[in-house]
Design an enzyme around this catalytic site. Structure first.
Site, PDB file in Angstrom:
ATOM      1  CB  SER A 262      -0.876   0.015   1.249  1.00  0.00           C
ATOM      2  OG  SER A 262      -0.064   0.287   2.379  1.00  0.00           O
ATOM      3  CE  LYS A 263      -0.178   8.507  -0.686  1.00  0.00           C
ATOM      4  NZ  LYS A 263      -1.176   9.422  -0.177  1.00  0.00           N
ATOM      5  NE  ARG A 264       0.059   3.056   7.514  1.00  0.00           N
ATOM      6  CZ  ARG A 264       0.834   3.696   8.389  1.00  0.00           C
ATOM      7  NH1 ARG A 264       0.855   5.013   8.406  1.00  0.00           N
ATOM      8  NH2 ARG A 264       1.583   3.028   9.238  1.00  0.00           N
ATOM      9  N   GLY A 266       5.061   2.412   1.336  1.00  0.00           N
ATOM     10  CA  GLY A 266       6.050   3.251   0.666  1.00  0.00           C
ATOM     11  C   GLY A 266       6.494   4.384   1.574  1.00  0.00           C
ATOM     12  CD  GLU A 267       2.400   7.866   2.905  1.00  0.00           C
ATOM     13  OE1 GLU A 267       1.781   8.553   2.097  1.00  0.00           O
ATOM     14  OE2 GLU A 267       1.882   7.344   3.923  1.00  0.00           O
TER      15      GLU A 267
END
Ligand code: GLU
Length: 503
Positions: A262-264, A266-267
């Site tokens: 998920s995007k998280r 990556g963060e």
């Protein structure tokens, strides 16, 4: 099977494409390319509430940057256009009505409030509300009211949807090229809405109608669409259309292997999740990745060429691509491996190309003269440092001492390398270097080695302090290469400065 291979990538413009979306597009592209088929981009924008400004352009730009262009799609109209579902909305109602005529679909008048109430009531009992064979006759639809009432309500323009009439007590036999045969009991399915009260088709209807009209031969899409396959297959059967071949790609998993990337993630992990920048999220492009590297690592997420080969160009990928080598199980995403890929592709680039990409970054640190001598110089520098770099953005850090003299020296290196007598040795070296006219790396190596021998000094007494004063620390490629590059005057200047400041 349809004669011509035609595949499509059918994103909904509800936000930026995640790299998983790019991988779906890529597999479609590779499959089409391998078979001399067509790769179509279709924008599935029937859900007006989820439409995000700029998302469609983002999708187009991302495919372009990855080097996987579509043959037909927005801006590249072919004979199956338009390719945006919002521009095709006049098409779908007649198909929904055809299903009603065939007894395969029905009108439903239940308001969203009523349905919501049913849902809530079920929830409090720990159940899930589904609209299907077991309750449809108790709900407000054309199956539960008289033909007269139906006509009246339709004529009065009352809000309604069209639902698919799932036949009870059947075992659907589905086929997926990656997962094999799948059986579904129709009693577990709900009567999905095909056409909404806002005059728009749902994803399911529009998707099937368009795949049929656009003569799609293979549907290659993400695993999250597998649960829709039962309905899609029934729709093809209901229309009496031949269905395309389906292949549902495995999920891309978090680096830990637990759950969907998920995007998280990556963060948290400091790696991009989108191909291009989207708002505050840096994309692979902005992070300095080469599109070839991105495409290469994506292709190997859930697929393999059947050999140990890891570096494959787009041509090699499409030559090798077959659906039967796509894995069933999820593919773990490894951010370190993406960096490794970029490193590999960076080594393959010519020094001239890398220098051109480096120039604007270099210009942020030094005044660039637009002389070819300088371009040659930058190319030489690049050739010396690139094997240590993963990205062009690493170049300055790895090469600044080729462009500017050190102003400070690494403390630890001073303690270790700058000994009693180092200043004196450097002084003598200055006198010797002044006599050298050929300052090439090769000649410097020979001459300095001879000088060390003649002086009965050790290599360790001369070379480490020399690197310290030329570079500022103990890093960098072969020291004679560095000295040959920066030249005599600069070398002498740096040694003299260091003697004064280090004492
Ligand atoms: N519009 C769907 C999506 O956003 C397409 C799914 C499919 O390929 O059928 O992914």
């Amino acid at each position: 099977m349809k004669e011509k291979i035609r595949v499509r990538f059918a994103p909904s413009p509800t936000g930026p494409l995640h790299i998983g979306g790019i991988r779906t597009a890529l597999f479609n592209y590779l499959f089409a390319k391998k078979h001399g088929g067509d790769f179509i981009l279709r924008i599935e924008d029937t859900d007006q509430n989820r439409y995000v400004e700029g998302a469609e352009q983002y999708i187009i730009d991302a495919l372009e940057w990855c080097g996987i262009p579509y043959n037909e799609g927005p801006g590249r109209e072919g004979k199956f256009g338009p390719y945006r579902q919002s521009e095709r909305k006049h098409l779908y109602l007649k198909y929904a009505e055809e299903l009603i005529t065939k007894g395969k679909a029905y009108y439903a008048f239940d308001t969203s409030d009523t349905l919501e109430q049913h849902r809530k009531e079920h929830e409090t009992k720990g159940k899930t509300f589904i609209y299907n064979w077991h309750n449809r006759l108790k709900l407000d639809n054309s199956l539960s009211i008289s033909p007269n009432e139906l006509k009246k309500r339709l004529d009065s323009g009352e809000d309604h949807v069209i639902r698919f009439l799932t036949p009870p007590d059947e075992t659907l036999k589905l086929e997926d090229s990656i997962r094999g045969a799948i059986e579904i009991d129709t009693n577990t399915l709900d009567d999905k809405v095909l056409f909404k009260s806002d005059g728009m088709p749902t994803y399911h209807l529009a998707n099937i109608v368009d795949d049929h009209l656009m003569e799609i031969s293979h549907v290659i899409r993400g695993e999250e669409w597998l649960p829709s396959l039962a309905l899609h297959k029934q729709l093809y059967d209901a229309f009496e259309w031949g269905a395309p071949i389906f292949a549902h790609l495995p999920l891309i998993l978090k680096p830990t292997g637990n759950g969907k990337l998920s995007k998280r993630d990556g963060e948290k992990g400091g790696f991009p999740i989108f191909p291009l920048q989207w708002n505050a999220s840096v994309g692979y492009r902005e992070a300095g990745y080469f599109p070839e590297a991105v495409v290469n690592f994506l292709a190997l997420l859930g697929w393999n060429p059947g050999t140990e080969e890891e570096i494959l160009s787009l041509d090699a990928l499409s030559d090798a691509f077959t659906i039967d080598r796509v894995n069933k199980s999820g593919a773990r995403f490894d951010p370190d491996k993406t960096v490794w890929y970029n490193h590999q592709y960076l080594q393959k680039k010519t020094d001239a190309i890398l220098a051109t990409q480096f120039m604007p970054l270099l210009g942020e640190h030094i005044d660039l003269e637009l002389e070819s001598a300088q371009t040659d110089y930058v190319q030489n520098v690049v050739s010396l440092i690139k094997e240590r770099a993963n990205f062009v953005t690493d170049f300055w850090e790895l090469s600044h001492y080729f462009f500017t003299a050190p102003t400070t020296y690494d403390e630890k290196a001073i303690r270790k390398q700058w000994k009693e007598g180092s200043a004196e040795i450097m002084n003598q070296l200055v006198s010797f270097l002044e006599t050298i006219t050929n300052f090439s790396s090769e000649n410097l190596e020979v001459s300095i080695k001879e000088w060390i021998a003649k002086k009965e000094l050790s290599f360790g007494k001369v070379m480490p302090p020399l690197r310290l004063v030329i570079v500022g620390d103990m890093k960098g490629p072969h020291l004679f290469d560095i000295m040959g590059q920066i030249g005599k005057e600069e070398c002498l200047g740096r040694i003299k400065t260091a003697i004064t400041s280090l004492g």
